[in-house]
Structures are given as C-alpha cells and as structure tokens.
Design an enzyme around this catalytic site. Structure first.
Site, PDB file in Angstrom:
ATOM      1  N   ASP A 126       0.889  -0.899  -0.262  1.00  0.00           N
ATOM      2  CA  ASP A 126       0.131   0.056  -0.115  1.00  0.00           C
ATOM      3  C   ASP A 126       0.988   0.771   0.168  1.00  0.00           C
ATOM      4  O   ASP A 126       1.722   1.458   0.812  1.00  0.00           O
ATOM      5  CB  ASP A 126      -1.243  -0.254   0.937  1.00  0.00           C
ATOM      6  CG  ASP A 126      -1.998   0.650   0.784  1.00  0.00           C
ATOM      7  OD1 ASP A 126      -2.327   1.201  -0.082  1.00  0.00           O
ATOM      8  OD2 ASP A 126      -3.076   1.373   2.075  1.00  0.00           O
ATOM      9  N   HIS A 133      -3.844  13.305   1.126  1.00  0.00           N
ATOM     10  CA  HIS A 133      -4.103  12.750   2.421  1.00  0.00           C
ATOM     11  C   HIS A 133      -3.124  12.644   3.393  1.00  0.00           C
ATOM     12  O   HIS A 133      -2.624  13.075   4.490  1.00  0.00           O
ATOM     13  CB  HIS A 133      -4.384  11.296   1.912  1.00  0.00           C
ATOM     14  CG  HIS A 133      -4.541  10.346   2.924  1.00  0.00           C
ATOM     15  ND1 HIS A 133      -5.376  10.477   4.139  1.00  0.00           N
ATOM     16  CD2 HIS A 133      -3.541   9.282   3.656  1.00  0.00           C
ATOM     17  CE1 HIS A 133      -5.352   8.716   5.162  1.00  0.00           C
ATOM     18  NE2 HIS A 133      -4.022   8.480   4.295  1.00  0.00           N
ATOM     19  N   GLU A 202     -10.590   3.544   3.928  1.00  0.00           N
ATOM     20  CA  GLU A 202      -9.831   4.286   2.791  1.00  0.00           C
ATOM     21  C   GLU A 202     -10.078   4.310   1.389  1.00  0.00           C
ATOM     22  O   GLU A 202     -10.193   3.020   1.215  1.00  0.00           O
ATOM     23  CB  GLU A 202      -8.133   4.444   3.381  1.00  0.00           C
ATOM     24  CG  GLU A 202      -7.729   4.508   4.577  1.00  0.00           C
ATOM     25  CD  GLU A 202      -6.116   4.623   5.118  1.00  0.00           C
ATOM     26  OE1 GLU A 202      -5.976   5.062   6.147  1.00  0.00           O
ATOM     27  OE2 GLU A 202      -5.768   3.421   3.900  1.00  0.00           O
ATOM     28  N   GLU A 204      -9.419   4.149  -1.972  1.00  0.00           N
ATOM     29  CA  GLU A 204      -8.173   3.965  -2.825  1.00  0.00           C
ATOM     30  C   GLU A 204      -8.541   3.016  -4.038  1.00  0.00           C
ATOM     31  O   GLU A 204      -9.837   2.713  -4.205  1.00  0.00           O
ATOM     32  CB  GLU A 204      -7.560   3.087  -2.285  1.00  0.00           C
ATOM     33  CG  GLU A 204      -6.776   3.588  -0.284  1.00  0.00           C
ATOM     34  CD  GLU A 204      -5.547   2.709  -0.367  1.00  0.00           C
ATOM     35  OE1 GLU A 204      -4.567   2.414  -0.754  1.00  0.00           O
ATOM     36  OE2 GLU A 204      -5.370   2.747   1.217  1.00  0.00           O
ATOM     37  N   ASP A 236      -9.310  -0.081   2.622  1.00  0.00           N
ATOM     38  CA  ASP A 236      -8.329  -0.116   3.376  1.00  0.00           C
ATOM     39  C   ASP A 236      -8.917   0.263   4.557  1.00  0.00           C
ATOM     40  O   ASP A 236      -8.029   1.081   5.582  1.00  0.00           O
ATOM     41  CB  ASP A 236      -6.901   0.103   3.157  1.00  0.00           C
ATOM     42  CG  ASP A 236      -6.076  -0.166   4.085  1.00  0.00           C
ATOM     43  OD1 ASP A 236      -6.051  -0.709   4.773  1.00  0.00           O
ATOM     44  OD2 ASP A 236      -4.755   0.693   4.457  1.00  0.00           O
ATOM     45  N   ARG A 240      -8.313   3.684  14.068  1.00  0.00           N
ATOM     46  CA  ARG A 240      -7.249   4.493  14.184  1.00  0.00           C
ATOM     47  C   ARG A 240      -6.706   4.530  15.526  1.00  0.00           C
ATOM     48  O   ARG A 240      -5.557   5.028  15.756  1.00  0.00           O
ATOM     49  CB  ARG A 240      -8.228   6.225  13.400  1.00  0.00           C
ATOM     50  CG  ARG A 240      -7.938   5.870  12.271  1.00  0.00           C
ATOM     51  CD  ARG A 240      -6.779   6.198  10.969  1.00  0.00           C
ATOM     52  NE  ARG A 240      -7.805   6.175   9.822  1.00  0.00           N
ATOM     53  CZ  ARG A 240      -6.916   6.038   8.665  1.00  0.00           C
ATOM     54  NH1 ARG A 240      -5.932   5.786   8.835  1.00  0.00           N
ATOM     55  NH2 ARG A 240      -8.126   6.459   7.586  1.00  0.00           N
ATOM     56  N   GLN A 243      -4.242   1.924  15.096  1.00  0.00           N
ATOM     57  CA  GLN A 243      -3.060   2.728  14.745  1.00  0.00           C
ATOM     58  C   GLN A 243      -1.277   3.514  14.950  1.00  0.00           C
ATOM     59  O   GLN A 243      -0.036   3.245  14.949  1.00  0.00           O
ATOM     60  CB  GLN A 243      -3.229   2.896  13.382  1.00  0.00           C
ATOM     61  CG  GLN A 243      -2.154   3.311  12.143  1.00  0.00           C
ATOM     62  CD  GLN A 243      -3.248   3.835  10.933  1.00  0.00           C
ATOM     63  OE1 GLN A 243      -3.807   3.903  10.950  1.00  0.00           O
ATOM     64  NE2 GLN A 243      -2.034   4.694   9.858  1.00  0.00           N
ATOM     65  N   TYR A 247       1.920   2.429  15.663  1.00  0.00           N
ATOM     66  CA  TYR A 247       2.875   2.300  14.173  1.00  0.00           C
ATOM     67  C   TYR A 247       4.492   3.042  14.229  1.00  0.00           C
ATOM     68  O   TYR A 247       4.635   3.040  12.924  1.00  0.00           O
ATOM     69  CB  TYR A 247       2.319   3.649  13.159  1.00  0.00           C
ATOM     70  CG  TYR A 247       2.277   4.339  13.581  1.00  0.00           C
ATOM     71  CD1 TYR A 247       1.796   5.279  14.442  1.00  0.00           C
ATOM     72  CD2 TYR A 247       3.598   5.535  12.280  1.00  0.00           C
ATOM     73  CE1 TYR A 247       2.348   6.773  14.193  1.00  0.00           C
ATOM     74  CE2 TYR A 247       3.008   6.236  12.267  1.00  0.00           C
ATOM     75  CZ  TYR A 247       3.015   7.551  13.773  1.00  0.00           C
ATOM     76  OH  TYR A 247       3.241   9.069  13.477  1.00  0.00           O
ATOM     77  N   LYS A 256      -4.089  -3.010   9.775  1.00  0.00           N
ATOM     78  CA  LYS A 256      -4.531  -2.822   9.096  1.00  0.00           C
ATOM     79  C   LYS A 256      -5.011  -3.994   8.739  1.00  0.00           C
ATOM     80  O   LYS A 256      -4.892  -4.136   7.217  1.00  0.00           O
ATOM     81  CB  LYS A 256      -3.531  -1.751   8.300  1.00  0.00           C
ATOM     82  CG  LYS A 256      -2.719  -0.178   8.136  1.00  0.00           C
ATOM     83  CD  LYS A 256      -4.154   0.353   7.288  1.00  0.00           C
ATOM     84  CE  LYS A 256      -3.544   1.840   7.845  1.00  0.00           C
ATOM     85  NZ  LYS A 256      -3.652   2.331   6.556  1.00  0.00           N
ATOM     86  N   THR A 260      -9.323  -5.728   4.091  1.00  0.00           N
ATOM     87  CA  THR A 260      -8.749  -4.905   2.910  1.00  0.00           C
ATOM     88  C   THR A 260      -9.849  -5.502   1.633  1.00  0.00           C
ATOM     89  O   THR A 260      -9.251  -6.286   0.969  1.00  0.00           O
ATOM     90  CB  THR A 260      -7.455  -5.262   2.343  1.00  0.00           C
ATOM     91  OG1 THR A 260      -7.040  -4.265   3.590  1.00  0.00           O
ATOM     92  CG2 THR A 260      -7.148  -3.621   1.147  1.00  0.00           C
ATOM     93  N   GLU A 370      -9.598  12.030   7.995  1.00  0.00           N
ATOM     94  CA  GLU A 370      -9.679  13.787   7.750  1.00  0.00           C
ATOM     95  C   GLU A 370     -11.405  14.249   7.721  1.00  0.00           C
ATOM     96  O   GLU A 370     -11.885  15.579   7.809  1.00  0.00           O
ATOM     97  CB  GLU A 370      -9.350  13.162   6.985  1.00  0.00           C
ATOM     98  CG  GLU A 370      -7.829  13.059   6.659  1.00  0.00           C
ATOM     99  CD  GLU A 370      -7.303  12.358   4.834  1.00  0.00           C
ATOM    100  OE1 GLU A 370      -7.130  13.735   3.867  1.00  0.00           O
ATOM    101  OE2 GLU A 370      -7.696  11.876   4.331  1.00  0.00           O
TER     102      GLU A 370
HETATM  103 CA   LIG Z   1      -3.980   2.504   2.861  1.00  0.00          CA
HETATM  104 MG   LIG Z   2      -6.359  -2.793   5.255  1.00  0.00          MG
END
Ligand SMILES: [Ca+2]
Ligand SMILES: [Mg+2]
Ligand SMILES: [Ca+2]
Ligand SMILES: [Mg+2]
Ligand code: NI
Lengths: 433, 433
Positions: A126, A133, A202, A204, A236, A240, A243, A247, A256, A260, A370
């Site tokens: 990814d 973003h 997400e 994408e 995805d 949060r 994460q 992370y 994550k 997905t 966001e």
């Molecule tokens: Ca992503």
């Molecule tokens: Mg994922």
C-alpha cells in the site's frame, strides 16, 4: 455497440470489459469472466468453444483457469489480443450468428454470480501517494501545521509499506470491528485493550501487477506501464486508535491487517486509456532520475470516486466524499519502479494500493479521520445522525467511474459492513467461537 | 540411534528429522524430504511404497506434494504421527528388512540435492522481539540513551511489520547490493541515489505457521502453540542507509525487500521440545491479558546461534557473533496471538521472523550496525581487514543448534553472498540486462 442489450448508464458497457473471477452457482468452481451490462461472459466456456483459437500471442488456456494470475503474467500484447477478440465477438457488426449463439450460451446473469478475488495475491503493498492525505494525516498524527506535516522523504519517493495479502477480501465481505491496544491515557500507564473506537475506511484504487520482474533487476520508467494490468477500487479499513499506538517505528501492522476490501472487477488499462491525463500537480522538487520519464511527462487517470455510507437503519446510502484518482501525487509507474528499485521482484497478481485518495477540498477527503478531523468536527448525515468514525452496522461502498462520451467505465461495488466487536469472552477463547 | 550411518556431530541426527523441499537432480520436480545425516529421505517415495499407510490422522498424500503447505495445515496430531512413523522406520531396533530396503531406495545424498523454499509463503511478517536489538537500534536511529531508546509501545506489544514474501529466498542465493535513496547530506538538499553503502545482515529465526486462523477469529495464548510448525534460520538483509531515509512514517520498505534468506530445513517444534526453556527476562510490565498465559509462564528455546562472515579472499569463515534464541523478549506464541488480535487470518506456510536477535553482550549483537556501532567502531577480522558493513563478495552464513546430551539439533546453512551493485546504466535499463 454490443448486440447484447446493455442498459444505459451501465458501469460495464462494451468499452469496459473488466475481468473477474466468479462462480455461476455458489458450489461451482471459480472461473474467469468478463462483465458486460447485467451479464458475465464465462470465458472458460468461450475458450472451450474455440472462440480464442485465432489468437497468435495469447495462450487461450490461461483464460480457462481459476484466477487471473496466468493471464496477468502473459503481458500487454496478449491482453490486447484477448480484448480485441472479445470486442469482435460482442460488437454487433462483427459477430456472426454461430458466435452469438456460443456467447449467449456463455452468459450468466450477474445477479446470480458469486464473485471471488480476481487473483491469488502473492504480495500486497500500500502506497501513500496522495499528498493531500499525507498532509492531513501528518497534521493529525504529528504536527498541526500543514507546512510541516509532510516528512522530509515524502516529495522524493513514493512512500509505501508491505500490507497483509491474506486479509484482502472481495466486496460484500463483512468486517468485524477489531480489538486492540490503544495509547495509554497517561504517559506510563497501561495501554487500554478495547474494541476499536476509531474505525475508518480508506478510499483507494489499486493496480494488479502483470508480468513483473526478477529479483535484482529493477523495473524502469520506460517499461513500468507494461507491468500494470488493471485497476480495482480498494477500501483499506483502518483502526486509527490502534494504529496511533502501534505504528512506531515499523509502520502500521494490526491496525490494517484485519481486512482490506477490493472490488471484484479489474478494469484494464486499455479500457482506461481514453482517460489518461497529465498529473494535476507538477513535481517539486524534480523526481530523481530513476522516477523520471524521458520527456518529463507523467500521467494519471481521470476516474471519479465516491464514498457512500449507509447506516444500519437506512435503506439508502449517503455520499460522504467525492474524489478523483487524478489527484495522486505519485503515478502508478513511479510506485512500481520505486517498489523494485532495490531489487524486489514483482509477481503477476501482486496488488499495489494507491494510498487514501484525498483532494484539496474538504468534500474530497478519503477517510473518516480526515472528514471528521479526528472526531473534532463530526460529520452530519442527512438523516440527522452524526459520525466521527464508523459505527456498527454501517456499510461503506466505494464507487468509481470514468465518464466517456455517451458511456462510462465503471468499477462496480467495493462494499463492506461493520459487524460489532466480539465479546471479551469470545475474543479470549473462553467460549467456543 | 538410526540404522543409517549418521556422522557424529551431524546437525541432522535421528532426534532432528527436519522437513524440507528438494530436487534430487536440478531438473527433477520438487518433493518433500527429511534430512538425516548426510542424506535426504524422499518422502514421496516412502508414501508411494505405503510406508505411511498405518497413519490414522495423517493423510499421507500431503507428504507427496511439492511444498510443505498442506502438511503444515494438517496440525500437530498429524505432525506427531508422521514423526513417529519416520522414527520407527529409521531407528535400528524398530525397522524390518523390507522397510529398510524401501527407505534405502528413497535416500538421496544431501550433496546432490538442490534445496527449494520449504513452503509457498503467502505472507511474511517480521517481528522486533529482541529487546537488546530494539534498544541498540533506538540508540543508533533516534536517541543515544539506552534508557530512552525503546519507544513507548515496545514493552506492551510485540512490534512487527509485514514483509515482502516474494523476496524470500533459500540459503545459497546470491544477494545483489541494492541501489536506493539516502538521507540528504544537508537538510533540504536532494537525497543521494547510490548503491547501498551500509549493507547489513540480521540474525533471526522464523517460524512457519501451521493450520492458522480465520479472519475475525484471533488465536489465543491457549491454542497458539498448535499453530507453530517449526523454525528456520533467517537473514533479513537490510540496507541501513536506505532504511534510515525511507522508514518514516510507514516502516521499512525497499530497505528490506531486496532479499531475505532462510535455511531450507524446517526444524519442528517436536524436535526442539527438549530445549524449551523459560524466557530469560521477566515481563515488566505484565503483558496484557491476551498476551498472558494461564500460569504466567512463558517459554523460549535454548538454540545457540552464530554468524559467520567469509570475505571474498578467504577460504575460511570468521565467527563474528554468537547469540541464543532464548534472549528474545516476546515469545513466538505472543507474536502469533498479537498478529491475529485485530482479526488477521493466518495461513499454513506463512512465515514469522523473530527480529534480529542480539544478546546483552557486544559479542552477541545480531547485525553489523550493532557490531560496528553504525560504523563508529569497525570490526577487526582475524585476517587483518575491517568491516563497518558488508562488502562485495562477503558471504554471511548463520548457524543454529540446540545441544542435547550426545547429539545436537542443527539447522543447516543459511548463507548468502553479496554481489556488487549493478552499474548505473544497467540499473536504468540503458543497456540490456
Ligand atoms: Ca491505506
Ligand atoms: Mg486493511
Ligand atoms: Ca528484521
Ligand atoms: Mg529482507
Ligand atoms: Ni504475500
């Protein structure tokens, strides 16, 4: 125009012809199909009837397999040949009665098909190629000043990370709200272990890799496009709160890898060719030589995107974001070349996500974190409810389409619904799962 | 004792019986074998001769496949049954003349075998479970104070990241020095694009996943051990200068995906059972409930490790590090449970690396960046040369063994040699590769 009736505004007109893997009945073996209108053309059946026997480059047997990997491996000349044969079979003026009969026998109503992942995805990467973003997340995770939000490497290379291939699922698969560790409420305290409360999507797109490359032999900007088979939509799903805690320093991991979602129909780069457009934003600074094209021109695709959210209690979904693939800073070719620059081998069927696609405007933000600015500005839905993040029962669907003159190239659904978290007992294995 | 002659000090005595995939001749199809002494027992041949027909749980056909994935999927009772049958065939007192004849016919001299990867590795994850290594790297990458080197999450969860499955190669595969971007020499300047000058190895072990788990249903500390098939040695080649520049915020990417070497023989957890030992360091703070065992006891393995470096001009390799698996902070079970905690599905044949294994002492550092302290203290080799990082032509070999009473359980070689970087012309595709 096809002799097959294709409804107006269908995402799958004769100009599209996306490939997917389907089961005509839930018990049947998976096979490769092409979407047209409200039907799927069973390619195994066409291959058996000799419809691809005129092919000179393409080995038709790859279209009778259970995944698209071998077809992806064959390369662009074979892809173009397959497409030309399909078009000649489906366009009114070209096909003869005998062929029409064979094609008609190979049609399966799309509504009856159970879609599968289009390929065995050996590896999934990814990227993080939307500068908007990356800037938004930099503000939210680190630095509340857009001018300082991007990390120093961002404008020099397409940042990306290896994702979890096994947890990629096809549109329609429910997603269980995950449990996980979260940042302690005070420094030095124990982290909280709870169901994710900042569950996100997400928006994408992702490309499937074609022939690929050998270890130690990087792809180049001159040949990268030949290794990109086609695009799907990708959600995805991201936890949060989990994460944020996990992370550093090695990147997102369990935040994550719980799921997905991709759309089942792979829209080929041939179908998207009319929508190839120069990138919106000029590179500044200039990309490094290995990420540069001969003529300095870089291309993206004018593919409109939409995020729809359907709360549990609603029949209709609400559009909560509108974006465009064209806003990505790094191109697919740059992503792929950079992926291989140290020597990584790419394999047919590998999947590369673009990263969340956000535009410059608030209406074009590609994730809840966001949209709600990390919960500080809850989103108001038309039904009066609000969202900081996703709630149980919410269904998220991504839509994508390129608008042609009198037709559109659509991607079909990329949807998933949030199931409530397991109980603590079920999670810890204290009751039988 | 086996009726087969096994040389003293062989890494593969009757107590070991590791599984691997080999080709008896370079052109032959791959098949599953078991190492004993200087021979490989061809299991496909034993299966065909009915040697596993007494099995009640094991489906013998899984041992006649081209990879170990199906066997890994069968689970511990089947693994134990297969081991028991192999032992009964190979131990002097048990086996009859007819059986000995069949086994003898199935022997291939190890020196003639071409080893392959033991499994199709669907996904590969690398953990970071040596606290000593994490502390050393924290000092070198961020903070030159060991007390502040660990990030806040480190003692609460087994940090890990998804790696690149396609670039895992078997021992003996040459590794090409990669090109990549490096941190600009001054802030705001362009990054340098050059061959890696801080090329490193990482001394690791990795476990293969057995039956695995479904998406949304995390494994638990009570059942995790049943999903660990066996161990291999792993060298996670790393480009430190490239890593330093690229790794924020999403973790290592091209600095790690140009090649990861594993040893071909999978040493089973059954063979390692006598060497299961309590972890060296008590958890502080206590692990979260989902990473805790019922009785609070946690186990590792007393497996001694060695890194050998053989410079191009030398015939003999020099031992440059000595470690032990037992020094890992997080256990394999904790790694696996944490991997699935948000719902990630694990598949048979998935590979999980431990992270670089460093001990508390300088002699037990598991990477060059630690040994040379990022080049500040070059390593002096017995032949008078020095190393900050790896040089072209250097061959790195990892060794591992558990010392039993009168025997040892060895892992065999995990080696790779550094080839010089491509020329800039070759890299950019200006000449034919
Ligand atoms: Ca992503
Ligand atoms: Mg994922
Ligand atoms: Ca590592
Ligand atoms: Mg590696
Ligand atoms: Ni994979």
């Amino acid at each position: 125009k096809s002799w097959l009736g294709v409804p107006e505004n269908s995402p799958f007109p004769i100009q599209n012809l996306p490939y997917g893997v389907f089961r005509p009945t839930p018990q049947a073996q998976p096979r490769i199909g092409v979407a047209i209108g409200q039907h799927v053309v069973d390619l195994q059946s066409l291959v058996k009837q000799g419809m691809f026997s005129s092919a000179k480059i393409l080995d038709p047997s790859v279209l009778a397999e259970k995944t698209l990997n071998s077809f992806m491996a064959t390369g662009r000349p074979a892809w173009q040949e397959a497409r030309a044969i399909l078009i000649s079979l489906l366009v009114s003026t070209n096909s003869n009665e005998a062929q029409k009969k064979i094609v008609t026998a190979a049609l399966v109503p799309m509504a009856k098909c159970k879609m599968e992942l289009p390929a065995r995805i050996g590896d999934y990467t990814d990227f993080f190629s939307s500068k908007n973003h990356a800037t938004n997340l930099g503000c939210l995770f680190r630095h509340n000043d857009p001018a300082k939000a991007l990390l120093p490497n961002y404008l020099h290379l397409p940042v990306g990370y290896h994702g979890r291939a096994s947890s990629i699922v096809v549109s329609g698969t429910d997603i269980r709200r995950p449990w996980g560790q979260k940042t302690p409420q005070q420094e030095g305290a124990a982290p909280q272990f709870e169901p994710c409360s900042n569950l996100d999507f997400e928006l994408e797109v992702a490309f499937f890799v074609g022939p690929g490359s050998q270890m130690g032999k990087p792809l180049t900007m001159a040949n990268a496009a030949d290794h990109i088979f086609g695009l799907v939509l990708m959600n995805d799903w991201s936890a949060r709160d989990i994460q944020k805690w996990e992370y550093v320093p090695l990147g997102p991991f369990t935040a994550k890898n719980f799921g997905t979602t991709i759309s089942p129909w792979v829209v080929t780069m041939e179908a998207l060719a009319p929508f190839r457009k120069p990138v919106l934003e000029a590179f500044d600074p200039d990309p490094q030589a290995y990420l540069q094209t001969k003529d300095g021109k870089h291309f993206s695709y004018d593919v409109k995107l939409e995020v729809q959210l359907r709360p549990k209690e609603e029949k209709k979904a609400f559009v909560i974001s509108k974006g465009n693939v064209n806003g990505l800073y790094w191109t697919f070719e740059q992503q792929l070349v950079h992926h291989t620059i140290t020597g990584c081998n790419m394999c047919p069927g590998d999947l590369c996500g673009s990263g969340t696609i956000s535009g410059t405007q608030p209406e074009a933000r590609g994730s809840m974190i966001e949209i709600s600015w990390a919960g500080q500005k809850p989103l108001s839905l038309p039904n009066g409810s609000t969202r900081k993040f996703l709630e149980d029962g919410d269904e998220v669907n991504l839509l994508g389409y390129a608008q042609g003159d009198g037709y559109m190239i659509g991607f079909g659904d990329c949807c998933g619904r949030i199931l409530p978290a397991l109980s603590r007992n079920d999670l810890m294995g204290h009751s039988s799962l």
